[in-house]
Each structure stands twice: as structure tokens, then as C-alpha cells.
Design a protein around this motif. Structure first.
Motif, PDB file in Angstrom:
ATOM      1  N   ARG A  57       0.849  -1.187   0.000  1.00  0.00           N
ATOM      2  CA  ARG A  57       0.000   0.000   0.000  1.00  0.00           C
ATOM      3  C   ARG A  57       0.880   1.230   0.000  1.00  0.00           C
ATOM      4  N   ASP A  58       0.306   2.349  -0.437  1.00  0.00           N
ATOM      5  CA  ASP A  58       1.020   3.620  -0.372  1.00  0.00           C
ATOM      6  C   ASP A  58       1.228   3.999   1.087  1.00  0.00           C
ATOM      7  N   HIS A  60       1.374   6.572   4.027  1.00  0.00           N
ATOM      8  CA  HIS A  60       0.723   7.841   4.309  1.00  0.00           C
ATOM      9  C   HIS A  60       1.640   8.706   5.167  1.00  0.00           C
TER      10      HIS A  60
END
Length: 129
Positions: A57-58, A60
Motif C-alpha cells: 500500500r502507499d 501515508h
């Protein structure tokens, strides 16, 4: 070499197939392969088996108000000790709230769970020892 079937292959954004090696330690002695070998698997005798790799996932970025709250409550060390996925999930969850009140409520829950140490997203959690 055994590869995952086309239905099991994971494709990233560029269309490249991603695989991760599965070692002999991930094969249970209760699996069919383990039973065929009498329940004892010699890792050096096995070829590398490949299975799909989970997509990442990216990450954050941490908002300033979250960083300040961690410093204020002295929980930065406990936050940093959590696994990457938990830190990322907390930040994504807090940042996804549209209302400031919701962000504050979620931040308060994160701080409370960090202070307790054995909770993650209202679920029981403990570190691996």
C-alpha cells in the motif's frame, strides 16, 4: 520450479507479475506434501516454490497534529515500535475522516490503544516474541 497458477498471480500497476518464495518452513507437516514425506521436510531438498506477493500500500505521511499528539502524550516510542502496516493503517484511517471531530476521535482512539499496548483497531494484539 513450481509457479502459482495464472488465477493466483498478483499483478502490480505496471502489469508485472510479482512472486515471493515460499520456504519449507511455511509448509505444514499436516499438508499433503508433509504427509508424503512422513511429516519431516528437509528444506535443502525442496526446490523454491513461488506464490503471489502481496502488493504494497502507499505510505501515508504523518500529519503534524498526529506527531504533536504523540510527543505530547509521550507515545512516540510505542508508535514506532508498532509494525509498519499498523502505523500506516492508523495514519490512513485518521486522515480519511472528513470532519475534524472525527479525526480527533480517531486520534484519541489510537493514543488510547498505544497506551494500552495490547490493542490495535479495537482488536486484541500482542507483539511477537
Amino acid at each position: 520450479m513450481v509457479l502459482a497458477s495464472p488465477a493466483q498471480r498478483a499483478t502490480d500497476v505496471d502489469g508485472v507479475k510479482n512472486y515471493r518464495p515460499v520456504t519449507a518452513t511455511s509448509i505444514s507437516r499436516h499438508s499433503p506434501r508433509g504427509k508424503r514425506h512422513g511429516g519431516h521436510i528437509d528444506p535443502s531438498a525442496l526446490p523454491h516454490i513461488y506464490a503471489p506477493m502481496a502488493l504494497k500500500r502507499d505510505l501515508h505521511p504523518m500529519p503534524d497534529f498526529v506527531r504533536e499528539a504523540l510527543l505530547e502524550h509521550g507515545l512516540t516510542g510505542l508508535y514506532e515500535a508498532r509494525p509498519d502496516y499498523q502505523r500506516n493503517d492508523y495514519l490512513r484511517w485518521i486522515a480519511s475522516a472528513k470532519r475534524v471531530e472525527t479525526q480527533r476521535k480517531r486520534l484519541a482512539q489510537m493514543l488510547d490503544e498505544l497506551a494500552q499496548g495490547d490493542v490495535y483497531m479495537r482488536m486484541a494484539w500482542r507483539t511477537r516474541s
